[in-house]
Design an enzyme around this catalytic site. Structure first.
Site, mmCIF file in Angstrom:
data_model
loop_
_atom_site.group_PDB
_atom_site.id
_atom_site.type_symbol
_atom_site.label_atom_id
_atom_site.label_comp_id
_atom_site.label_asym_id
_atom_site.label_seq_id
_atom_site.Cartn_x
_atom_site.Cartn_y
_atom_site.Cartn_z
ATOM 1 N N CYS A 77 65.695 17.715 61.948
ATOM 2 C CA CYS A 77 66.329 16.912 62.997
ATOM 3 C C CYS A 77 67.823 17.246 63.090
ATOM 4 O O CYS A 77 68.173 18.339 63.497
ATOM 5 C CB CYS A 77 66.060 15.422 62.751
ATOM 6 S SG CYS A 77 66.385 14.393 64.197
ATOM 7 N N HIS A 126 59.976 14.837 61.809
ATOM 8 C CA HIS A 126 60.309 14.377 60.459
ATOM 9 C C HIS A 126 59.077 14.384 59.546
ATOM 10 O O HIS A 126 58.434 13.354 59.369
ATOM 11 C CB HIS A 126 60.863 12.947 60.523
ATOM 12 C CG HIS A 126 62.229 12.871 61.114
ATOM 13 N ND1 HIS A 126 63.370 13.166 60.398
ATOM 14 C CD2 HIS A 126 62.644 12.537 62.353
ATOM 15 C CE1 HIS A 126 64.430 13.014 61.170
ATOM 16 N NE2 HIS A 126 64.020 12.632 62.367
ATOM 17 N N GLU A 160 59.050 14.271 56.452
ATOM 18 C CA GLU A 160 59.303 13.355 55.324
ATOM 19 C C GLU A 160 58.888 11.931 55.654
ATOM 20 O O GLU A 160 58.772 11.091 54.770
ATOM 21 C CB GLU A 160 60.778 13.422 54.896
ATOM 22 C CG GLU A 160 61.787 12.709 55.803
ATOM 23 C CD GLU A 160 62.217 13.515 57.032
ATOM 24 O OE1 GLU A 160 61.463 14.414 57.459
ATOM 25 O OE2 GLU A 160 63.301 13.214 57.571
#
Lengths: 80, 229
Positions: B86, B203, B205
């Site tokens: 990002c 993302h 994660e």
């Protein structure tokens, strides 16, 4: 000496913000507005008194940080 | 394996990525403040998501010139793995480690939702946990994720297999409706030429626990740790 830097998007780079401004102007009744391109204006106070040195220095600032030359052009005006 | 996560003023996903990575590595990564010009000797450096320096001037532009980034440039050139997620992707493009630039979303709004993602290449240390062509569901959360590069650069990226991920519909097809931000050729993530640097807008994660609604990000972290251990 002041340097005034205009940063504009290169031709062919989509400018969704400019397009939104054009739509808003049309919505407000301002007729005849075609393409709108949004850019940046940056004013720098410089200690340098030599014009050519100042120009070279601001050129370097533009290339390194102020503009992203993948998508942006810049123009520099020096004002005493 | 050792990893470092770089933290800038305005980073906000550094803990998410540290936890996702730590869960696979078995120990926490080093957290490195952006003013530190010395980064510990590590196998992987992560530039996390967020809004470094408030997105002033251009997203990632100020962070790209921080002392830590200068060190990361050197490491990347020496072949160390660097992952930018990002805002981290924006920083890596501003630093010139990755081609192209991330413009304001074509829709002009902040987009925060799960998107379909197609794995374009499994031939990298980042994506070896996936199969090429596999579709994933991973969240995006950004205002400036509209990938842009000139046609010659895009052609070159395709030719050299540097496109890592594309936005896609649930069935894996590419469509304008499945492109959340107007990215050129639906590009969501790219490698550098030597494929030791990856930048992506989604993302992974935030897709590692069932509680997060998707675990499709897990193979990215598992694959990286396997490749670098």
């Amino acid at each position: 000496m002041k340097a005034r830097v205009h940063i504009t998007l290169k031709n062919g780079v989509l400018d969704p913000q400019g397009r939104a401004i054009a739509h808003a102007l049309t919505g407000l009744g301002f007729a005849g507005v075609g393409d709108v391109r949004q850019g940046k204006f940056i004013e720098l106070d410089l200690a340098e008194t030599d014009r050519s040195k100042a120009k070279a220095s601001v050129e370097a600032m533009c290339a390194k940080l102020l503009a992203n030359t993948v998508i942006e052009n810049y123009a520099i005006d020096l004002v005493d | 394996m050792q990893a470092a996560v770089v933290v800038f003023p305005g980073s906000n996903r550094e803990q998410d990525v540290a936890k996702a990575l730590g869960a696979v590595m078995g120990h926490a990564p080093h957290m490195v403040w952006h003013r530190d010009s010395e980064i510990p000797k590590v196998d992987l450096i992560v530039v996390p998501g967020g809004f470094s320096y408030g997105d002033y001037l251009r997203c990632g532009a100020i962070a790209a010139h921080s002392p830590a980034m200068r060190e990361i440039m050197e490491r990347a050139k020496a072949g160390i793995a660097v992952l930018g997620i990002c805002n981290g992707f924006q920083i890596l493009t501003e630093a010139g480690l990755l081609p192209g630039v991330l413009l304001r979303n074509a829709c002009l709004t902040f987009v925060c939702r799960n998107v379909g993602l197609k794995v374009e290449s499994s031939q990298s240390l980042f994506t070896n946990g996936y199969a090429a062509g596999q579709t994933l569901s991973i969240p995006v959360a950004h205002h400036d994720g509209n990938y842009f590069a000139d046609d010659a650069t895009l052609d070159r990226l395709e030719e050299k297999g540097q496109i890592a991920f594309r936005y896609c519909a649930g069935d894996g097809t590419l469509a304008e409706e499945a492109n959340p931000n107007g990215s050129a050729r639906s590009i969501a993530g790219v490698f550098n030429e030597t494929k030791n640097v990856l930048g992506l807008m989604p993302h992974p994660e935030n897709a590692v626990l069932p509680l997060q609604g998707s675990v499709d990000g897990q193979p990215l972290f598992r694959g990286m740790v396997e490749a670098l251990s």
